[in-house]
Design a protein around this motif. Structure first.
Motif, PDB file in Angstrom:
ATOM      1  N   ARG A  58      16.036 -58.722   4.621  1.00  0.00           N
ATOM      2  CA  ARG A  58      17.393 -58.215   4.884  1.00  0.00           C
ATOM      3  C   ARG A  58      18.464 -59.123   4.294  1.00  0.00           C
ATOM      4  N   ALA A  59      18.137 -60.408   4.142  1.00  0.00           N
ATOM      5  CA  ALA A  59      19.125 -61.340   3.604  1.00  0.00           C
ATOM      6  C   ALA A  59      19.537 -60.979   2.187  1.00  0.00           C
ATOM      7  N   PHE A  60      18.703 -60.191   1.506  1.00  0.00           N
ATOM      8  CA  PHE A  60      18.996 -59.821   0.118  1.00  0.00           C
ATOM      9  C   PHE A  60      19.560 -58.404  -0.004  1.00  0.00           C
ATOM     10  N   ASP A  61      20.012 -57.850   1.129  1.00  0.00           N
ATOM     11  CA  ASP A  61      20.686 -56.545   1.067  1.00  0.00           C
ATOM     12  C   ASP A  61      21.979 -56.650   0.268  1.00  0.00           C
ATOM     13  N   GLU A  62      22.621 -57.818   0.343  1.00  0.00           N
ATOM     14  CA  GLU A  62      23.857 -58.044  -0.421  1.00  0.00           C
ATOM     15  C   GLU A  62      23.528 -58.793  -1.706  1.00  0.00           C
ATOM     16  N   PRO A  63      24.214 -58.494  -2.811  1.00  0.00           N
ATOM     17  CA  PRO A  63      23.946 -59.196  -4.081  1.00  0.00           C
ATOM     18  C   PRO A  63      24.160 -60.695  -3.954  1.00  0.00           C
ATOM     19  N   LEU A  64      23.478 -61.449  -4.794  1.00  0.00           N
ATOM     20  CA  LEU A  64      23.630 -62.898  -4.813  1.00  0.00           C
ATOM     21  C   LEU A  64      24.825 -63.286  -5.682  1.00  0.00           C
ATOM     22  N   PRO A  65      25.681 -64.185  -5.206  1.00  0.00           N
ATOM     23  CA  PRO A  65      26.776 -64.675  -6.055  1.00  0.00           C
ATOM     24  C   PRO A  65      26.252 -65.717  -7.044  1.00  0.00           C
ATOM     25  N   VAL A  66      26.424 -65.448  -8.318  1.00  0.00           N
ATOM     26  CA  VAL A  66      26.008 -66.379  -9.367  1.00  0.00           C
ATOM     27  C   VAL A  66      27.210 -66.583 -10.278  1.00  0.00           C
ATOM     28  N   GLY A  67      27.935 -67.668 -10.052  1.00  0.00           N
ATOM     29  CA  GLY A  67      29.176 -67.872 -10.796  1.00  0.00           C
ATOM     30  C   GLY A  67      30.166 -66.783 -10.432  1.00  0.00           C
ATOM     31  N   ASP A  68      30.701 -66.103 -11.436  1.00  0.00           N
ATOM     32  CA  ASP A  68      31.635 -65.014 -11.184  1.00  0.00           C
ATOM     33  C   ASP A  68      30.946 -63.658 -11.241  1.00  0.00           C
ATOM     34  N   ARG A  69      29.636 -63.667 -11.151  1.00  0.00           N
ATOM     35  CA  ARG A  69      28.879 -62.412 -11.212  1.00  0.00           C
ATOM     36  C   ARG A  69      28.185 -62.155  -9.878  1.00  0.00           C
ATOM     37  N   ALA A  70      27.753 -60.918  -9.670  1.00  0.00           N
ATOM     38  CA  ALA A  70      26.972 -60.548  -8.497  1.00  0.00           C
ATOM     39  C   ALA A  70      25.642 -59.986  -8.979  1.00  0.00           C
ATOM     40  N   ALA A  71      24.563 -60.549  -8.491  1.00  0.00           N
ATOM     41  CA  ALA A  71      23.228 -60.143  -8.940  1.00  0.00           C
ATOM     42  C   ALA A  71      22.535 -59.353  -7.844  1.00  0.00           C
ATOM     43  N   PRO A  72      22.342 -58.041  -8.041  1.00  0.00           N
ATOM     44  CA  PRO A  72      21.652 -57.240  -7.030  1.00  0.00           C
ATOM     45  C   PRO A  72      20.132 -57.383  -7.164  1.00  0.00           C
ATOM     46  N   VAL A  73      19.547 -58.306  -6.425  1.00  0.00           N
ATOM     47  CA  VAL A  73      18.105 -58.517  -6.469  1.00  0.00           C
ATOM     48  C   VAL A  73      17.519 -58.226  -5.097  1.00  0.00           C
ATOM     49  N   SER A  74      16.199 -58.089  -5.056  1.00  0.00           N
ATOM     50  CA  SER A  74      15.492 -57.896  -3.802  1.00  0.00           C
ATOM     51  C   SER A  74      14.311 -58.860  -3.780  1.00  0.00           C
ATOM     52  N   VAL A  75      13.586 -58.869  -2.671  1.00  0.00           N
ATOM     53  CA  VAL A  75      12.424 -59.743  -2.567  1.00  0.00           C
ATOM     54  C   VAL A  75      11.230 -58.963  -2.022  1.00  0.00           C
ATOM     55  N   LYS A  76      10.057 -59.479  -2.329  1.00  0.00           N
ATOM     56  CA  LYS A  76       8.814 -59.049  -1.692  1.00  0.00           C
ATOM     57  C   LYS A  76       8.238 -60.273  -0.994  1.00  0.00           C
ATOM     58  N   VAL A  77       7.630 -60.037   0.165  1.00  0.00           N
ATOM     59  CA  VAL A  77       7.181 -61.133   1.010  1.00  0.00           C
ATOM     60  C   VAL A  77       5.734 -60.919   1.432  1.00  0.00           C
ATOM     61  N   GLY A  78       4.947 -62.000   1.387  1.00  0.00           N
ATOM     62  CA  GLY A  78       3.593 -61.994   1.925  1.00  0.00           C
ATOM     63  C   GLY A  78       3.441 -63.144   2.899  1.00  0.00           C
ATOM     64  N   ILE A  79       2.800 -62.897   4.055  1.00  0.00           N
ATOM     65  CA  ILE A  79       2.726 -63.909   5.113  1.00  0.00           C
ATOM     66  C   ILE A  79       1.284 -64.057   5.607  1.00  0.00           C
ATOM     67  N   SER A  80       0.879 -65.291   5.811  1.00  0.00           N
ATOM     68  CA  SER A  80      -0.366 -65.587   6.520  1.00  0.00           C
ATOM     69  C   SER A  80      -0.044 -66.544   7.662  1.00  0.00           C
ATOM     70  N   VAL A  81      -0.915 -66.586   8.690  1.00  0.00           N
ATOM     71  CA  VAL A  81      -0.655 -67.450   9.832  1.00  0.00           C
ATOM     72  C   VAL A  81      -1.901 -68.263  10.174  1.00  0.00           C
ATOM     73  N   HIS A  82      -1.644 -69.484  10.574  1.00  0.00           N
ATOM     74  CA  HIS A  82      -2.686 -70.392  11.060  1.00  0.00           C
ATOM     75  C   HIS A  82      -2.769 -70.250  12.593  1.00  0.00           C
ATOM     76  N   PRO A  83      -3.953 -70.126  13.182  1.00  0.00           N
ATOM     77  CA  PRO A  83      -5.274 -70.302  12.552  1.00  0.00           C
ATOM     78  C   PRO A  83      -5.975 -69.002  12.192  1.00  0.00           C
ATOM     79  N   ASP A  84      -5.352 -67.844  12.529  1.00  0.00           N
ATOM     80  CA  ASP A  84      -6.057 -66.561  12.384  1.00  0.00           C
ATOM     81  C   ASP A  84      -6.411 -66.236  10.945  1.00  0.00           C
ATOM     82  N   HIS A  85      -5.580 -66.664  10.004  1.00  0.00           N
ATOM     83  CA  HIS A  85      -5.796 -66.325   8.593  1.00  0.00           C
ATOM     84  C   HIS A  85      -6.277 -67.513   7.774  1.00  0.00           C
ATOM     85  N   GLY A  86      -6.694 -68.554   8.449  1.00  0.00           N
ATOM     86  CA  GLY A  86      -7.213 -69.723   7.756  1.00  0.00           C
ATOM     87  C   GLY A  86      -6.759 -71.001   8.413  1.00  0.00           C
TER      88      GLY A  86
END
Length: 419
Positions: free
Chosen positions: A97-125
């Protein structure tokens, strides 16, 4: 920070971890839709974008969480003291959700998104390397399932390939080279073959190439795997060219090795050892992989091209901003992604796209190869469109290098039976 340093850092954190402290999460975050920004605003702007993304991720984390930038657009977050799997999933959703708004890069706005993968200790290793690997697997699931964030699911994942098994297979020369030919659509002769690594383990059985190659890239084994592939391919190429001196070969190259200062020297040295001319070898790099670090990719490919090696952009059309970056890279060949070829008989838009790619490649003085040809009708259509070469199961499946070489005709002008 390198992956090795990250593994060491996570290992130290795990050593101090107590079961009563809750769940420790490992989150892999990769930016999406960033290639267009770099191509429109310059490769230097990509560095600023990466830094802005790092700051954005940090802004939504708890004080005890830590975020590390692993690649230009890749980040690993350590999440200590989680209450369970749901808490880990909520953390992933917060970063997305943090990337719902474009990223400020200098005087430009970059509309990017992210993909996320998660593992947890100890269940996943319980080991650092396994947790990172499973976070990578979860990231792959997010891409495959069109989800923004995914938690590792052991039930839906093939068994883990032990690092040591692949390491010993490479060191012990227990992998095999298979060759798949390229057919010249004008002369109907086999003019080249693509080298493909295959691995059958005594305990695991046949291991799919995409699985062990991904493991190699994740763990640093990609360097020894690349050295093995180059030398093994050139050894077979030397023998094959004794039968047909005009036969050429393609070798797949991971951009993960582009950072090695002696990469070009490794390849040219191997060419000298096996007495194979550079002009007989084409190095294949996927379109999307090239853009992971465009500046480094461009520099390394120019070095390789200066030595006389061919450069092929593999899976062309499946990545981002193909037309925008083609003018930068010293490519000599385009390989049309198989997804376009599979629909060729039934989809008029695929016909138009393939025809456009062929025309584009020819205008840029490149050879155009269609991969994934499965039937005679598609082969005929490609020939009519002026495509230079084709490969696929209809022409010939990959087969062990020795079998392929033994089948070569002594006469270099013998034609393929596909005529």
């Amino acid at each position: 920070m390198t992956r090795t340093e990250l593994v060491a850092l996570l290992a130290r954190q795990l050593e101090a971890w107590r079961e009563g402290d809750g769940v420790l999460g490992v989150m892999l975050v990769r930016l999406q839709r960033v290639r267009e920004f770099g191509l429109f605003y310059g490769f230097g702007a990509g560095d600023a974008l990466g830094a802005a993304a790092l700051a954005r991720i940090g802004s939504v984390l708890r004080p005890q969480d830590t975020v590390t930038q692993l690649g230009l657009y890749e980040y690993v977050v350590m999440l200590p003291g989680l209450r369970g799997h749901n808490h880990a999933a909520l953390a992933g959703a917060r970063v997305v959700r943090a990337f719902d708004e474009p990223l400020p890069v200098g005087d430009r706005a970059a509309p990017v998104s992210v993909k996320v993968g998660i593992s947890v200790h100890p269940d996943h290793g319980r080991e650092a390397e396994q947790l990172l690997h499973n976070a990578e697997t979860a990231y792959g699931a997010s891409l495959r399932d069109s989800e923004d964030s995914a938690l590792y699911d052991a039930a839906g994942t093939p068994p883990l390939i032990p690092y040591d098994a692949l390491h010993q297979a490479i060191l012990g020369n227990r992998l095999q080279v298979h060759l798949q030919p390229l057919l010249d659509l004008r002369t109907r002769r086999i003019i080249a073959a693509e080298s493909l690594a295959r691995w059958t383990d005594e305990r695991l059985g046949p291991v799919a190439p995409d699985r062990f190659i991904i493991l190699a890239e994740e763990t640093g084994l990609i360097s020894p795997l690349t050295r093995w592939s180059i030398n093994a391919t050139l050894r077979h190429a030397a023998r094959a060219r004794a039968v047909d001196p005009n036969l050429c070969f393609s070798i797949n190259l991971s951009p993960r090795v582009f950072g090695e200062r002696d990469l070009v020297a490794q390849i040219t040295s191997a060419l000298g050892i096996w007495n194979v001319p550079a002009s007989a070898i084409t190095l294949e790099v996927t379109e999307s992989a090239l853009m992971e670090d465009p500046k480094l990719s461009l520099r390394r490919l120019e070095d390789l091209r200066m030595e006389g090696l061919g450069i092929s952009i593999d899976d062309f059309g499946a990545g981002y901003s193909s037309l925008a970056y083609l003018k930068y890279f010293p490519a000599t060949e385009l390989k049309i992604d198989r997804s376009f070829i599979s629909d060729l008989r039934d989809d008029r838009r695929s016909i138009q796209l393939v025809r456009s790619i062929i025309d584009l490649g020819h205008h840029l003085k490149m050879r155009v190869v269609a991969e994934g040809v499965e039937d005679a009708e598609s082969l005929g259509m490609l020939a009519e469109m002026g495509c230079d070469c084709a490969q696929g199961y209809y022409i010939q499946r990959p087969e062990p290098a020795d079998v392929f070489i033994d089948s070569l005709a002594p006469a270099p002008n013998q034609t393929s039976p596909l005529h």
